[in-house]
Enzyme design. Structure first.
Site, PDB file in Angstrom:
ATOM      1  N   HIS A  11       4.608   0.765  -7.298  1.00 42.88           N
ATOM      2  CA  HIS A  11       3.795   1.883  -6.837  1.00 42.88           C
ATOM      3  C   HIS A  11       2.409   1.442  -6.401  1.00 42.88           C
ATOM      4  O   HIS A  11       1.951   1.809  -5.332  1.00 42.88           O
ATOM      5  CB  HIS A  11       3.679   2.944  -7.939  1.00 42.88           C
ATOM      6  N   GLY A  75      11.926   9.110  -8.478  1.00 44.11           N
ATOM      7  CA  GLY A  75      11.082  10.282  -8.265  1.00 44.11           C
ATOM      8  C   GLY A  75      10.844  10.527  -6.785  1.00 44.11           C
ATOM      9  O   GLY A  75      11.504   9.953  -5.913  1.00 44.11           O
ATOM     10  N   HIS A  77       8.510   9.625  -4.741  1.00 48.02           N
ATOM     11  CA  HIS A  77       8.163   8.477  -3.900  1.00 48.02           C
ATOM     12  C   HIS A  77       9.410   7.737  -3.435  1.00 48.02           C
ATOM     13  O   HIS A  77       9.511   7.355  -2.270  1.00 48.02           O
ATOM     14  CB  HIS A  77       7.250   7.499  -4.644  1.00 48.02           C
TER      15      HIS A  77
END
Length: 122
Positions: A11, A75, A77
């Protein structure tokens, strides 16, 4: 001849120390699989981006790149942003085969490793 490579995709965070486990993970990969190039890439806040990492690999002659999302789960993303990024990169690098695995946190062996880590804490 196809040259395979791997991208460990995280991330990203504002705190540069957040990256340290990723650097260790890439180092372990290099030690255990010295014949397969690995790069780190991040979705946001850190460099290199996915496109930048793919560019580095393409410049080194990689033709087959697997992206491993080092996320705990799938998720928003990974469901929304990541497929668009990967598709954009495929358009920019048409001679390269790009693929991706599910998030590492969805793998049974990874979950079991977390169970074992937790059990050692007791």
């Amino acid at each position: 001849m196809d040259m395979k490579a791997l991208i460990l995709f995280g991330h990203g965070a504002r705190d540069s120390r957040w990256r340290e486990p990723f650097d260790r993970l890439a180092g372990l990969w290099k030690t255990q699989h010295p014949n397969v190039r690995v790069e780190l890439a991040f979705l946001e806040l850190m460099k290199p981006s996915l496109e930048e990492a793919i560019t580095l690999l393409a410049d080194d002659g990689a033709t087959d790149v697997v992206v491993v999302p080092v996320f705990f789960g799938q998720g928003g993303h990974l469901r929304n942003d990541f497929p668009v990024l990967l598709s954009d990169c495929q358009e920019k690098f048409p001679g390269m085969a790009l693929s991706a695995t599910p998030a590492v946190g969805e793998d049974e062996a990874v979950l079991q490793a977390i169970i074992e880590f937790s059990a050692r804490a007791l």
